[in-house]
Design a protein around this motif. Structure first.
Motif, PDB file in Angstrom:
ATOM      1  N   TYR A 254       0.848  -1.200   0.000  1.00 15.28           N
ATOM      2  CA  TYR A 254       0.000   0.000   0.000  1.00 15.28           C
ATOM      3  C   TYR A 254       0.883   1.248   0.000  1.00 15.28           C
ATOM      4  N   PRO A 255       0.986   1.941  -1.149  1.00 14.70           N
ATOM      5  CA  PRO A 255       1.780   3.163  -1.181  1.00 14.70           C
ATOM      6  C   PRO A 255       0.976   4.340  -0.629  1.00 14.70           C
ATOM      7  N   GLU A 256       1.682   5.286  -0.039  1.00 12.85           N
ATOM      8  CA  GLU A 256       1.019   6.467   0.546  1.00 12.85           C
ATOM      9  C   GLU A 256       0.321   7.248  -0.568  1.00 12.85           C
ATOM     10  N   GLY A 257      -0.987   7.452  -0.428  1.00 14.98           N
ATOM     11  CA  GLY A 257      -1.753   8.279  -1.358  1.00 14.98           C
ATOM     12  C   GLY A 257      -1.924   7.689  -2.750  1.00 14.98           C
ATOM     13  N   GLN A 258      -1.659   6.405  -2.939  1.00 11.26           N
ATOM     14  CA  GLN A 258      -1.828   5.797  -4.267  1.00 11.26           C
ATOM     15  C   GLN A 258      -2.575   4.472  -4.143  1.00 11.26           C
ATOM     16  N   ASP A 259      -2.958   3.910  -5.296  1.00  7.73           N
ATOM     17  CA  ASP A 259      -3.682   2.632  -5.281  1.00  7.73           C
ATOM     18  C   ASP A 259      -2.768   1.502  -4.821  1.00  7.73           C
ATOM     19  N   PRO A 260      -3.342   0.456  -4.179  1.00  2.22           N
ATOM     20  CA  PRO A 260      -2.517  -0.687  -3.752  1.00  2.22           C
ATOM     21  C   PRO A 260      -1.824  -1.363  -4.944  1.00  2.22           C
ATOM     22  N   ILE A 261      -0.662  -1.917  -4.696  1.00  2.05           N
ATOM     23  CA  ILE A 261       0.084  -2.623  -5.751  1.00  2.05           C
ATOM     24  C   ILE A 261      -0.059  -4.125  -5.485  1.00  2.05           C
ATOM     25  N   PRO A 262      -0.718  -4.864  -6.409  1.00  5.03           N
ATOM     26  CA  PRO A 262      -0.895  -6.304  -6.174  1.00  5.03           C
ATOM     27  C   PRO A 262       0.427  -7.053  -6.331  1.00  5.03           C
TER      28      PRO A 262
END
Ligand SMILES: Cc1cc2nc3c(=O)[nH]c(=O)nc-3n(C[C@H](O)[C@H](O)[C@H](O)COP(=O)(O)OP(=O)(O)OC[C@H]3O[C@@H](n4cnc5c(N)ncnc54)[C@H](O)[C@@H]3O)c2cc1C
Length: 428
Positions: A254-262
């Motif tokens: 989960y990056p700060e302020g961005q969409d989750p990275i699968p």
């Protein structure tokens, strides 16, 4: 006779024990003991090659008992847990075998001079979910475990037991380890495809390399790091800079302020710290990443009979900043520590350590790129075969410090012969 105990037989400690054994152990001037939690040594910068099966690791292990016997020191297997400075002794935890049977009981070991060389471990910076869900490349065990797991994932995809068309691998931390793992993974899947395993090629991999700062390889000049980023992208990797991971779960970063990275496979290579149990051990001064603070002579600030070298030492540089946690630095510290211990035993004055940055080279599969420091202290960019040769030299120098030049040359030859008959990816 002085008792000298070195804890940690890694890049720094093993070279130090070997040198001290030859100088003081052989002549009976001191009793040298090397302690390590493992029974054999593998040079840590090889871990990414172990993890991706690129290395013929059998010829690269150093058995501590054999090394000790040949170089006039004693080896003791054990895990250091405490230092008692008042009674000048350390505590080693019991050692168990793979069936959890105790093979060596808990014991104390006395010293007159102690050297701490226990290295570092991955730093998750307290990010929630990282410890539970990510793979760290900290030691031989974790590297082998990773290889076995990725290999079986690839083979399941090849035999269509797993029908994935894309395998999401996310790597947090675009320092040397993250970048080298990225290129080696592409290499690994291509070699397997080449050997006839169906559905395996680099197009299967969806590797995302995630970095919190504004560029990959912050230790390298900007144009070199840009160049290497382009190479990674050409291979098919996605590079995300200015991306700070604040949480991880089983299948996402989960990056700060961005969409989750699968991510099907999650690797964490974002920085190191000294082991947590080192914090304030024996009342010694430690910094915020648990490193033992040392004076320029590499003695700990609160106890001149205890030295610290390598990744577990915090050594300020004269020009500002701190000596980096690299094999290059550990090796240089071992040399000065050796001189200083010999000087201490002979009641002579001690020398100050000065880190000599010889440059940084990043391995990119069959090639390499980076910078070397020239005589005028300028940094010169190198790439291709020359860079690859210099990269390999660092390991060869480590081998020379352990075996001497002649045996190292014979090992290089043996390695060449063995490599010509073994698979390019270790399938075990
Ligand atoms: C994948 C990877 C790639 C790298 N690539 C490079 C590179 O290209 N160039 C470079 O300069 N550096 C590189 N590094 C960093 C380099 O490996 C370290 O800086 C270097 O190994 C530090 O040496 P050290 O002697 O301090 O510790 P280590 O080499 O880590 O040795 C520590 C030793 O202490 C032992 N130990 C640990 N805890 C205990 C305990 N409690 N009791 C007893 N024994 C213990 C361990 O078993 C180990 O043998 C890389 C690191 C990794 C992980």
């Amino acid at each position: 006779m002085k008792k000298i105990v070195i804890v940690g037989g890694g890049a720094g400690g093993l070279a130090l024990a070997t040198q001290l054994g030859k100088k003081l152990g052989r002549t009976g001037k001191a009793e040298i003991t090397l302690v390590d939690k493992n029974s054999n040594h593998l040079w840590k910068p090889l871990l990414h090659e172990i993890a991706t099966g690129a290395l013929n690791d059998e010829l690269d292990y150093v058995d501590y008992l054999v090394q000790a016997k040949k170089n006039h020191f004693t080896f003791k297997q054990g895990f250091l847990t405490d230092i008692n400075r008042e009674h000048k002794k350390i505590t080693l935890n019991e050692v168990c075998d793979s069936q959890q049977q105790t093979i060596f009981p808990q014991t104390d070991l006395e010293y007159d001079i102690l050297v701490m060389a226990i290295g570092s471990t991955s730093n998750d910076f307290g990010t929630p979910g990282v410890k539970e869900n990510c793979i760290f490349l900290d030691d031989q065990g974790s590297a082998k475990k990773f290889r076995k797991s990725i290999l079986s994932t690839f083979l399941r995809i090849s035999s269509r037991l797993d029908k994935k068309d894309k395998l999401n691998i996310s790597i947090v931390g675009a320092g040397a380890t993250g970048v080298e793992m990225t290129t080696e993974l592409f290499n690994m899947v291509d070699v397997l495809g080449d050997y006839g395993y169906k559905h395996l090629s680099s197009s299967l991999l969806n590797i995302t390399l995630i970095e919190a700062t504004n560029r990959i390889l912050p230790a390298l000049p900007e144009n070199t790091s840009k160049n290497i980023q382009l190479k990674l992208e050409k291979l098919g990797a996605k590079v995300l800079t200015n991306t700070k991971i604040v949480k991880a779960d089983e299948n996402h970063f989960y990056p700060e302020g961005q969409d989750p990275i699968p991510a099907d496979i999650m690797l964490w290579t974002a920085g190191v710290k000294a082991p947590d149990f080192l914090k304030d051990i024996g009342g010694l001064e430690t910094n915020r990443v648990n490193q033992l603070v040392v004076t320029p002579t590499l003695q700990t600030t609160r106890d001149q009979t205890i030295f610290a070298i390598g990744d577990c030492a915090s050594c300020a540089k004269r020009e500002g900043g701190f000596t980096p946690a690299t094999a290059q630095a550990a090796h240089q510290m071992a040399s000065i520590c050796y001189r200083n211990i010999v000087a201490l035993v002979n009641n002579k004055s001690l020398k100050s350590f000065k880190y000599n940055d010889k440059g940084t080279i990043i391995s990119l599969g069959h090639t390499a790129q980076g910078v070397v420091t020239t005589i005028g202290k300028h940094q010169m960019s190198v790439k291709g075969c020359l860079a690859f040769f210099i990269y390999k030299m660092l390991y060869r120098l480590h081998q020379v410090s352990i075996y001497g030049t002649f045996k190292t040359l014979r090992l290089i030859r043996a390695n060449k012969v063995y490599s010509s008959v073994r698979p390019k990816v270790n399938m075990e």
